[in-house]
Motif scaffolding. Sequence first.
Motif, PDB file in Angstrom:
ATOM      1  N   LEU A 111      72.793  42.353  42.492  1.00 10.11           N
ATOM      2  CA  LEU A 111      72.280  43.626  43.003  1.00 10.11           C
ATOM      3  C   LEU A 111      71.993  44.625  41.885  1.00 10.11           C
ATOM      4  O   LEU A 111      71.198  45.543  42.064  1.00 10.11           O
ATOM      5  CB  LEU A 111      73.273  44.244  43.988  1.00 10.11           C
ATOM      6  N   ASN A 112      72.636  44.459  40.729  1.00 12.14           N
ATOM      7  CA  ASN A 112      72.406  45.368  39.604  1.00 12.14           C
ATOM      8  C   ASN A 112      70.949  45.369  39.153  1.00 12.14           C
ATOM      9  O   ASN A 112      70.502  46.325  38.517  1.00 12.14           O
ATOM     10  CB  ASN A 112      73.316  45.009  38.427  1.00 12.14           C
ATOM     11  N   ASP A 113      70.211  44.312  39.465  1.00 12.30           N
ATOM     12  CA  ASP A 113      68.807  44.176  39.061  1.00 12.30           C
ATOM     13  C   ASP A 113      67.837  44.337  40.225  1.00 12.30           C
ATOM     14  O   ASP A 113      66.675  43.944  40.123  1.00 12.30           O
ATOM     15  CB  ASP A 113      68.601  42.801  38.408  1.00 12.30           C
ATOM     16  N   VAL A 114      68.302  44.926  41.319  1.00 13.17           N
ATOM     17  CA  VAL A 114      67.495  45.035  42.535  1.00 13.17           C
ATOM     18  C   VAL A 114      67.039  46.478  42.769  1.00 13.17           C
ATOM     19  O   VAL A 114      67.812  47.425  42.598  1.00 13.17           O
ATOM     20  CB  VAL A 114      68.310  44.553  43.768  1.00 13.17           C
ATOM     21  N   ILE A 115      65.774  46.612  43.150  1.00 10.86           N
ATOM     22  CA  ILE A 115      65.280  47.839  43.771  1.00 10.86           C
ATOM     23  C   ILE A 115      64.979  47.459  45.209  1.00 10.86           C
ATOM     24  O   ILE A 115      64.198  46.534  45.465  1.00 10.86           O
ATOM     25  CB  ILE A 115      64.022  48.392  43.081  1.00 10.86           C
ATOM     26  N   ALA A 116      65.630  48.150  46.141  1.00 12.46           N
ATOM     27  CA  ALA A 116      65.435  47.865  47.562  1.00 12.46           C
ATOM     28  C   ALA A 116      64.625  48.986  48.197  1.00 12.46           C
ATOM     29  O   ALA A 116      64.806  50.161  47.857  1.00 12.46           O
ATOM     30  CB  ALA A 116      66.779  47.725  48.262  1.00 12.46           C
ATOM     31  N   VAL A 117      63.730  48.620  49.093  1.00 13.39           N
ATOM     32  CA  VAL A 117      62.983  49.593  49.883  1.00 13.39           C
ATOM     33  C   VAL A 117      63.306  49.344  51.343  1.00 13.39           C
ATOM     34  O   VAL A 117      63.518  48.195  51.756  1.00 13.39           O
ATOM     35  CB  VAL A 117      61.461  49.530  49.626  1.00 13.39           C
ATOM     36  N   GLY A 118      63.372  50.426  52.106  1.00 16.42           N
ATOM     37  CA  GLY A 118      63.734  50.289  53.509  1.00 16.42           C
ATOM     38  C   GLY A 118      62.899  51.174  54.399  1.00 16.42           C
ATOM     39  O   GLY A 118      62.332  52.176  53.952  1.00 16.42           O
ATOM     40  N   GLU A 119      62.838  50.789  55.662  1.00 18.52           N
ATOM     41  CA  GLU A 119      62.139  51.568  56.680  1.00 18.52           C
ATOM     42  C   GLU A 119      62.947  51.516  57.958  1.00 18.52           C
ATOM     43  O   GLU A 119      63.722  50.580  58.167  1.00 18.52           O
ATOM     44  CB  GLU A 119      60.741  51.008  56.923  1.00 18.52           C
ATOM     45  N   GLY A 120      62.777  52.529  58.782  1.00 15.85           N
ATOM     46  CA  GLY A 120      63.501  52.502  60.042  1.00 15.85           C
ATOM     47  C   GLY A 120      63.407  53.791  60.805  1.00 15.85           C
ATOM     48  O   GLY A 120      62.547  54.639  60.539  1.00 15.85           O
ATOM     49  N   THR A 121      64.330  53.937  61.760  1.00 11.57           N
ATOM     50  CA  THR A 121      64.300  55.063  62.677  1.00 11.57           C
ATOM     51  C   THR A 121      65.391  56.076  62.339  1.00 11.57           C
ATOM     52  O   THR A 121      66.462  55.725  61.848  1.00 11.57           O
ATOM     53  CB  THR A 121      64.481  54.601  64.133  1.00 11.57           C
ATOM     54  N   VAL A 122      65.075  57.331  62.631  1.00 14.16           N
ATOM     55  CA  VAL A 122      65.988  58.449  62.422  1.00 14.16           C
ATOM     56  C   VAL A 122      66.180  59.131  63.767  1.00 14.16           C
ATOM     57  O   VAL A 122      65.213  59.602  64.365  1.00 14.16           O
ATOM     58  CB  VAL A 122      65.407  59.464  61.405  1.00 14.16           C
ATOM     59  N   ASP A 123      67.416  59.168  64.255  1.00 14.96           N
ATOM     60  CA  ASP A 123      67.749  59.840  65.514  1.00 14.96           C
ATOM     61  C   ASP A 123      68.524  61.108  65.170  1.00 14.96           C
ATOM     62  O   ASP A 123      69.732  61.071  64.932  1.00 14.96           O
ATOM     63  CB  ASP A 123      68.574  58.920  66.400  1.00 14.96           C
ATOM     64  N   VAL A 124      67.804  62.230  65.103  1.00 15.45           N
ATOM     65  CA  VAL A 124      68.393  63.499  64.678  1.00 15.45           C
ATOM     66  C   VAL A 124      69.483  63.943  65.645  1.00 15.45           C
ATOM     67  O   VAL A 124      70.554  64.400  65.217  1.00 15.45           O
ATOM     68  CB  VAL A 124      67.300  64.579  64.537  1.00 15.45           C
ATOM     69  N   GLU A 125      69.253  63.810  66.931  1.00 16.46           N
ATOM     70  CA  GLU A 125      70.221  64.260  67.935  1.00 16.46           C
ATOM     71  C   GLU A 125      71.546  63.504  67.840  1.00 16.46           C
ATOM     72  O   GLU A 125      72.616  64.096  67.958  1.00 16.46           O
ATOM     73  CB  GLU A 125      69.638  64.119  69.344  1.00 16.46           C
ATOM     74  N   ARG A 126      71.475  62.200  67.633  1.00 12.00           N
ATOM     75  CA  ARG A 126      72.688  61.375  67.565  1.00 12.00           C
ATOM     76  C   ARG A 126      73.245  61.274  66.148  1.00 12.00           C
ATOM     77  O   ARG A 126      74.279  60.653  65.938  1.00 12.00           O
ATOM     78  CB  ARG A 126      72.395  59.982  68.128  1.00 12.00           C
ATOM     79  N   ARG A 127      72.521  61.846  65.170  1.00  9.83           N
ATOM     80  CA  ARG A 127      72.935  61.806  63.751  1.00  9.83           C
ATOM     81  C   ARG A 127      73.076  60.373  63.260  1.00  9.83           C
ATOM     82  O   ARG A 127      74.038  60.013  62.587  1.00  9.83           O
ATOM     83  CB  ARG A 127      74.239  62.558  63.536  1.00  9.83           C
ATOM     84  N   MET A 128      72.080  59.539  63.587  1.00 11.14           N
ATOM     85  CA  MET A 128      72.132  58.120  63.236  1.00 11.14           C
ATOM     86  C   MET A 128      70.780  57.654  62.705  1.00 11.14           C
ATOM     87  O   MET A 128      69.739  58.193  63.080  1.00 11.14           O
ATOM     88  CB  MET A 128      72.519  57.283  64.452  1.00 11.14           C
ATOM     89  N   LEU A 129      70.828  56.646  61.845  1.00  6.89           N
ATOM     90  CA  LEU A 129      69.639  55.978  61.348  1.00  6.89           C
ATOM     91  C   LEU A 129      69.839  54.473  61.494  1.00  6.89           C
ATOM     92  O   LEU A 129      70.955  53.978  61.299  1.00  6.89           O
ATOM     93  CB  LEU A 129      69.393  56.278  59.865  1.00  6.89           C
ATOM     94  N   GLU A 130      68.772  53.765  61.815  1.00  5.61           N
ATOM     95  CA  GLU A 130      68.761  52.295  61.837  1.00  5.61           C
ATOM     96  C   GLU A 130      67.665  51.864  60.886  1.00  5.61           C
ATOM     97  O   GLU A 130      66.491  52.159  61.117  1.00  5.61           O
ATOM     98  CB  GLU A 130      68.498  51.771  63.249  1.00  5.61           C
ATOM     99  N   MET A 131      68.059  51.181  59.800  1.00  3.22           N
ATOM    100  CA  MET A 131      67.116  50.870  58.734  1.00  3.22           C
ATOM    101  C   MET A 131      67.147  49.383  58.394  1.00  3.22           C
ATOM    102  O   MET A 131      68.186  48.735  58.504  1.00  3.22           O
ATOM    103  CB  MET A 131      67.454  51.676  57.475  1.00  3.22           C
TER     104      MET A 131
END
Length: 141
Positions: free
Chosen positions: A105-125
């Motif tokens: 992992l020291n040599d990894v750049i990770a990119v992510g996408e997903g949902t942001v639920d502001v009301e529930r204070r949660m993200l699923e990525m």
Amino acid sequence: MRLDHLFDVDWSYDLLHEVEPSPAGDGRFYGQGRATFRGRVSGHAQWSNFPRVRAGFALPHAHGVIHPDEGGVVLFSLTGMSSLTEGHGIHVMTFQTEVEPHSWLNDVIAVGEGTVDVERRMLEMRYYVAVAEVPLPPLGT
């Protein structure tokens, strides 16, 4: 560039404070939370985030520690951009560890996408390892 699936993460805030945007348009959040990682790295994490907020977008500046199921720790940094009004985000993550099963992992750049639920204070990525495919073809071909 090729994107290989790395892991899925459920992020949740346990603590969240907000400074409303000023007339100039910038505000700030401070948050702390926990996360569950599932995939090539599985385990749980604690993190904190100090994002800038402007025009309905949050620009995360998060740091934390992953506790993989196999033991040890993996530190991470996370940046990106999330639309608080549209409910989606893009992240970039980097890692540092001395634990051999995860030292790649020291040599990894990770990119992510997903949902942001502001009301529930949660993200699923969903995150991917960004793999360079070189040599690149000439431009215009």
